[in-house]
Write a protein that holds these residues in place. Sequence first.
Motif, PDB file in Angstrom:
ATOM      1  N   UNK A 115       4.990  33.105 -14.323  1.00  0.00           N
ATOM      2  CA  UNK A 115       3.826  33.913 -14.661  1.00  0.00           C
ATOM      3  C   UNK A 115       3.709  34.052 -16.168  1.00  0.00           C
ATOM      4  N   UNK A 116       2.604  34.627 -16.677  1.00  0.00           N
ATOM      5  CA  UNK A 116       1.575  35.274 -15.862  1.00  0.00           C
ATOM      6  C   UNK A 116       0.601  34.331 -15.155  1.00  0.00           C
ATOM      7  N   UNK A 117       0.718  33.013 -15.378  1.00  0.00           N
ATOM      8  CA  UNK A 117      -0.223  32.105 -14.721  1.00  0.00           C
ATOM      9  C   UNK A 117       0.132  31.815 -13.261  1.00  0.00           C
ATOM     10  N   UNK A 143       4.460  38.783 -16.119  1.00  0.00           N
ATOM     11  CA  UNK A 143       5.381  37.730 -16.568  1.00  0.00           C
ATOM     12  C   UNK A 143       6.790  38.101 -16.114  1.00  0.00           C
ATOM     13  N   UNK A 144       7.386  37.207 -15.328  1.00  0.00           N
ATOM     14  CA  UNK A 144       8.770  37.379 -14.906  1.00  0.00           C
ATOM     15  C   UNK A 144       9.621  36.375 -15.663  1.00  0.00           C
ATOM     16  N   UNK A 145      10.576  36.869 -16.406  1.00  0.00           N
ATOM     17  CA  UNK A 145      11.495  36.006 -17.142  1.00  0.00           C
ATOM     18  C   UNK A 145      12.765  35.861 -16.302  1.00  0.00           C
ATOM     19  N   UNK A 162      11.195  41.678 -15.637  1.00  0.00           N
ATOM     20  CA  UNK A 162       9.723  41.780 -15.566  1.00  0.00           C
ATOM     21  C   UNK A 162       9.146  42.283 -16.890  1.00  0.00           C
ATOM     22  N   UNK A 163       8.075  41.638 -17.352  1.00  0.00           N
ATOM     23  CA  UNK A 163       7.336  42.096 -18.536  1.00  0.00           C
ATOM     24  C   UNK A 163       5.979  42.595 -18.053  1.00  0.00           C
ATOM     25  N   UNK A 199      14.223  43.592 -10.186  1.00  0.00           N
ATOM     26  CA  UNK A 199      15.418  42.941 -10.757  1.00  0.00           C
ATOM     27  C   UNK A 199      16.674  43.271  -9.955  1.00  0.00           C
ATOM     28  N   UNK A 200      16.683  44.429  -9.282  1.00  0.00           N
ATOM     29  CA  UNK A 200      17.857  44.857  -8.522  1.00  0.00           C
ATOM     30  C   UNK A 200      18.012  44.071  -7.219  1.00  0.00           C
TER      31      UNK A 200
END
Length: 394
Positions: free
Chosen positions: A26-28, A37-39, A52-53, A367-368
Amino acid sequence: MYNEGLENYRKKIASVKADEMVLNMGPQHPSTHGVLRLELITDGEIVREVIPHMGYLHRCFEKHAEMLTYQQTIPFTDRMDYLASMNNSHAWVMGVERMMGIDKEIPKRVEYIRVLVCEMNRIASHLIAIGTYGIDIGAFTPFLWCFRDREHIMGMLEWASGSRMLYNYIWVGGLFYDLPVGFEERCLEFISYFKPKMVELNQLLTDNQVFINRTANVGILPLDVAINYGCSGPMLRGSGLKYDLRRIDGYSAYPELEFDIPVGTGLMGKVGDCWDRYKVRVDEIEQSLKIMEQCVNRLQKELKRTPDFDPRAKLPRKLTPKAQDFYIRAENPRGELGFYFIADGKTEKPFRVKSRAPSFCNLSVLSEISKGVLIADLVAIVGSIDFMLGEVDR
């Protein structure tokens, strides 16, 4: 606090090993709804960490609310969780009415109409959650079926309010307008039409072995973790806790209505997995249909329309609550939506408004519950949370 979080983030990225990768989802990416946006820190196909952003859709809702009167803010509450506009405005309006001390004066017909349209909006929201979740996992037909049935609800809510998605229908002290003549009959027609459709949807998706394999025992959210992260709604009930604000707080007309609170039972896997969260939403649709039937029944009998009924009769001429701090909460399709007000007692504008968005708290647990899963399973976990970015970065 911000600098500390930034420093922790930099340390985490700097500690990535040579055989690990940092990937952006993401974000696309379609399953991140275009603005999340997930890193990922990955080891091959295994996800070691998800960061997560959440900052791509800032609405400035709270600052808007401080610049407008309580009544003028209602169109802005609609735009937070834009798939549950009726539920958002219902929570806001209840808070203002209680601060004004007029909550006991609202006519019963108004209260039942509010519950009716909120439950219709809950069904429409859950249909999107179910349909798009099917698409995330690779099932296209349920998506088309859910949108087909949701269209009936959208048409009826548009008939009542004049808008298809952002309704501005529930006002402080009443409603924008009474239900159109014949609305109750259309509701009953929809309920008769939709019940068999839910049976078909369950046969197609809920009991589908491929869907079960992709969602059962995936993204397990233990109850203690859900509580500690402030999860609510289907996320919390999917982990086995029977906690619904419509019962706990008993607001509006809900104490007079009969309905059950579905919870996750681990039927296909473990309690709190993706399938349980999905199944809670499916079962909630059936309970909302039951609530709709009861509301329509009363609106056609003891609360039926009369020529002299005015849904705006109790609208205050001036909205200036006494100086106070006040918190109101309500059960949205995604969980506990809360508004914290600080009123100065001098103006029609709140001094401060803070929104407690259920999607923000539910998304924080991602994230958990995503450590050590496959990248493909991460898509299933993200879809099972059913967050709305409009209220995450409000």
